[in-house]
Design an enzyme around this catalytic site. Structure first.
Site, short mmCIF file in Angstrom:
data_model
loop_
_atom_site.label_atom_id
_atom_site.label_comp_id
_atom_site.label_asym_id
_atom_site.label_seq_id
_atom_site.Cartn_x
_atom_site.Cartn_y
_atom_site.Cartn_z
CG ASN A 9 48.87 61.20 -7.45
OD1 ASN A 9 49.31 61.28 -7.10
ND2 ASN A 9 47.52 62.88 -6.99
CE LYS A 11 45.08 61.40 -5.53
NZ LYS A 11 43.83 61.58 -4.82
CG HIS A 95 46.29 66.59 -7.05
ND1 HIS A 95 45.47 66.54 -5.50
CD2 HIS A 95 45.92 65.95 -7.49
CE1 HIS A 95 44.82 65.50 -5.71
NE2 HIS A 95 45.50 65.46 -6.35
CD GLU A 97 45.31 65.09 -2.69
OE1 GLU A 97 45.42 64.06 -3.21
OE2 GLU A 97 43.29 63.95 -3.24
CD GLU A 167 42.73 65.14 -10.38
OE1 GLU A 167 42.76 64.63 -10.73
OE2 GLU A 167 43.32 66.07 -9.35
N GLY A 173 38.43 60.90 -4.46
CA GLY A 173 38.50 59.81 -3.52
C GLY A 173 37.24 59.50 -3.18
CB SER A 213 35.89 58.42 -8.59
OG SER A 213 35.47 59.10 -6.67
O1 LIG Z 1 45.30 62.74 -8.48
C1 LIG Z 1 44.01 61.89 -8.67
C2 LIG Z 1 43.47 62.40 -8.73
O2 LIG Z 1 43.24 63.35 -6.91
C3 LIG Z 1 42.12 61.54 -8.05
O3 LIG Z 1 42.04 60.43 -7.41
P1 LIG Z 1 40.55 59.74 -7.40
O4 LIG Z 1 40.59 58.80 -8.56
O5 LIG Z 1 41.63 58.61 -6.29
O6 LIG Z 1 39.72 59.87 -7.44
#
Ligand SMILES: O=C[C@H](O)COP(=O)(O)O
Length: 252
Positions: A9, A11, A95, A97, A167, A173, A213
């Site tokens: 992803n 983002k 998601h 977010e 998640e 993150g 993460s």
């Molecule tokens: O969609 C992915 C997640 O929100 C995980 O993000 P991350 O690997 O940066 O923690």
């Protein structure tokens, strides 16, 4: 046995040139992609170039969102038909977010899931709890309620097509991943919940990912867990080397 699925992803990252470079440099290991489904989800702006670069490699293309209508007066939105047209086969929905920043609720996510399925797109449905909810012992209640709301009125034949990503929001993150055992515990709960709602056979078909993460150095331990079928990767999916190393680490 469920085939592992690793999704990137991106983002809101990468210009067109950066996305194109990533796709051109990502190893075209057909044999590996027979063993592990690998899905790249760039921002909408890069779907076309990444899709073209991935053609014939065995890697799959996914989007990060859709609007649940085929077409119409919805300024700024992207329909499932447009995503199919670009070669997408997956779409990330729900998601955290989008739930937190854009106030998407379970009902809207449910509409999106139905719209994706209607057009043959596989939803990667995200669920997960905040740190406060976890500390209050609410993890299972939150995940269960999100599943109930997002999957409302779906038949088990449809639910069996989904990928679910657990998640925990506090792990996204932050560099603090859930321990493999903690992730397994909640993912096992999600599978039990799906078995209760849709029967054991359906629950056993559904692939459930962990996200938050994920890095090359924790993928192997995560994939050793019985119920973890793959990962949804944010930050570590932005570099070819780290994402490819995660893909390699997912082979069982
Ligand atoms: O969609 C992915 C997640 O929100 C995980 O993000 P991350 O690997 O940066 O923690």
């Amino acid at each position: 046995m469920r085939k592992p699925i690793i999704a990137a992803n991106w983002k809101m990252h990468k210009t067109l040139r950066e996305a194109e470079n990533f796709a051109a440099q990502f190893p075209a290991e057909q044999d590996l992609y027979q063993q592990v489904d690998v899905v790249i989800c760039p921002p909408f702006t890069a779907l076309q170039v990444v899709g073209e670069a991935l053609r014939g490699t065995g890697l799959k293309l996914g989007a990060q969102n859709l609007y649940p209508r085929d077409q119409g007066a919805f300024t700024g939105e992207i329909s499932p038909l447009m995503l199919k047209d670009l070669g997408c086969s997956y779409v990330i929905l729900g998601h955290s977010e989008r739930r937190q920043i854009l106030q998407e609720d379970n009902k809207f996510i449910n509409e999106k899931i139905k719209s994706a399925l209607k057009h043959g797109l596989t939803p990667i449905l995200c669920v997960g709890e905040t740190l406060k909810e976890r500390k209050e012992g609410q993890t299972e209640t939150i995940c269960g309620n999100q599943l109930l709301g997002c999957l409302a009125d779906l038949e088990k034949e449809d639910v069996s097509k989904l990928v679910i990503a657990y998640e925990p929001i506090w792990a996204i993150g932050t560099g603090v991943n859930a321990s493999p055992e903690d992730a397994e515990k909640t993912i096992a709960f999600i599978r039990d919940f799906l078995a209760w709602q849709y029967g054991l056979e359906t629950a056993e078909q559904i692939r459930i990912q962990y996200g938050g993460s994920v890095k090359p150095d924790n993928i192997k331990e995560l994939m050793k867990q019985k119920n973890i079928d793959g990962v949804l990767v944010g930050g570590a999916s932005l570099e070819v080397e780290s994402f490819f190393s995660i893909v390699q680490g997912a082979v069982r």
